[in-house]
Design an enzyme around this catalytic site. Structure first.
Site, PDB file in Angstrom:
ATOM      1  N   CYS A 134      -0.037   1.522   3.820  1.00  0.00           N
ATOM      2  CA  CYS A 134       1.859   1.225   3.233  1.00  0.00           C
ATOM      3  C   CYS A 134       1.857   1.888   4.596  1.00  0.00           C
ATOM      4  O   CYS A 134       2.033   1.104   6.037  1.00  0.00           O
ATOM      5  CB  CYS A 134       1.741   2.660   2.925  1.00  0.00           C
ATOM      6  SG  CYS A 134       3.365   3.075   1.583  1.00  0.00           S
ATOM      7  N   ASP A 189       5.632  -6.473  -4.024  1.00  0.00           N
ATOM      8  CA  ASP A 189       5.929  -5.401  -3.224  1.00  0.00           C
ATOM      9  C   ASP A 189       6.688  -5.641  -2.372  1.00  0.00           C
ATOM     10  O   ASP A 189       7.761  -6.478  -2.329  1.00  0.00           O
ATOM     11  CB  ASP A 189       4.514  -5.608  -1.829  1.00  0.00           C
ATOM     12  CG  ASP A 189       4.724  -3.891  -1.362  1.00  0.00           C
ATOM     13  OD1 ASP A 189       5.739  -3.874  -1.321  1.00  0.00           O
ATOM     14  OD2 ASP A 189       3.455  -4.089  -0.171  1.00  0.00           O
ATOM     15  N   HIS A 221       1.594  -2.903  -4.429  1.00  0.00           N
ATOM     16  CA  HIS A 221       2.119  -1.897  -3.818  1.00  0.00           C
ATOM     17  C   HIS A 221       1.516  -0.506  -3.788  1.00  0.00           C
ATOM     18  O   HIS A 221       0.905   0.093  -4.697  1.00  0.00           O
ATOM     19  CB  HIS A 221       3.553  -1.892  -3.445  1.00  0.00           C
ATOM     20  CG  HIS A 221       3.208  -0.679  -1.547  1.00  0.00           C
ATOM     21  ND1 HIS A 221       3.083  -1.159  -0.358  1.00  0.00           N
ATOM     22  CD2 HIS A 221       3.689   0.854  -2.071  1.00  0.00           C
ATOM     23  CE1 HIS A 221       3.560  -0.456   0.094  1.00  0.00           C
ATOM     24  NE2 HIS A 221       3.634   1.276  -0.681  1.00  0.00           N
TER      25      HIS A 221
END
Length: 251
Positions: A134, A189, A221
């Site tokens: 991330c 994402d 994501h």
């Protein structure tokens, strides 16, 4: 599986003291260093389990609480299972901590983390590997671009905002990178849409950076995070193979 020892350590930085989780094989010998950058939910039991698994493959792994300026981990109280759709206030509570980590602060911190690993008797000589998840993928990319002589490998998974139009976007450091890179993107994402994936790919190719990029079909994501609603077991195992293959080659 190699037995692993885990502990909490404190890392001195230019701006204070960062608490961190350290995992390493419990054999009394040094191993290649890996700097592991957390996702936005922070240093918590799941990330420690991931660090333990990586350490069991023969690495000394440091997972810093990059939000240390806001407080020691956990910087906010999290549920055991994180579902942002049901708990949107989680992101709001994390925002003040995230705002303490500017790009300039991240670069200063990266030097401190690499210094600490290099000085540790638990690590071998030579450059480190870096992995990030991330927001951590962006931190990993910045670390490679600002400390090129100290980083041999970088992996980023479901990275966020890696190639924006901002003047300090991480991809703009591509021409300084000497490490080998691997990125595993999620195809669902919003934080890294196709135009950013293409922009990152173009920057790395133009700079002559050795890299490999894959888009994980069907993955969302956060797909590596087993304590969240975004977890994808198949994609996570694919990520482990890619990460361990990269580190074995580069370190």
């Amino acid at each position: 599986m190699i037995a692993v020892h885990g502990s909490t350590v404190d890392i001195p930085t230019q701006d204070g003291t960062a608490d961190a989780y350290l995992a390493h094989p419990d054999d009394g010998t040094p191993h290649p260093a890996v700097l592991f950058y957390m996702d936005a939910f922070g240093l918590r039991p799941h990330l420690k389990k991931m660090a333990d698994r990586l350490a069991s493959a023969g690495y000394t792994v440091l997972v810093p609480n990059v939000f240390y300026r806001h407080g020691r981990a956990p910087v906010v109280e999290l549920p055991e299972f994180i579902n942002p759709a049901e708990r949107p206030e989680i992101f709001k509570s994390l925002r003040p901590a995230a705002e303490t980590l500017t790009p300039e602060a991240a670069v200063r911190d990266a030097g401190a983390y690499l210094d600490w690993l290099a000085a540790s008797p638990l690590t071998t000589d030579g450059p480190a590997g870096v992995t990030g998840y991330c927001m951590g993928a962006g931190l990993a990319l910045r670390t490679a671009g600002t400390h090129p002589d100290r980083v041999a490998a970088v992996a980023g998974f479901h990275g966020a905002y890696l190639a924006t139009e901002a003047p300090d976007s991480p991809h703009l450091l591509a021409d300084r990178i000497t490490a080998e890179l691997y990125f595993g993107h999620a195809d669902q994402d919003a934080t890294l849409p196709p135009e950013q994936i293409n922009r990152l790919e173009d920057a790395l190719t133009a700079a002559g950076v050795a890299h490999h990029t894959e888009v994980y079909a069907g993955a969302r994501h956060g797909f590596t995070q087993a304590d969240t609603a975004m977890y994808d077991a198949e994609a996570t195992e694919r990520h482990w193979k890619a990460l361990l293959d990269l580190l074995a080659r580069a370190l």
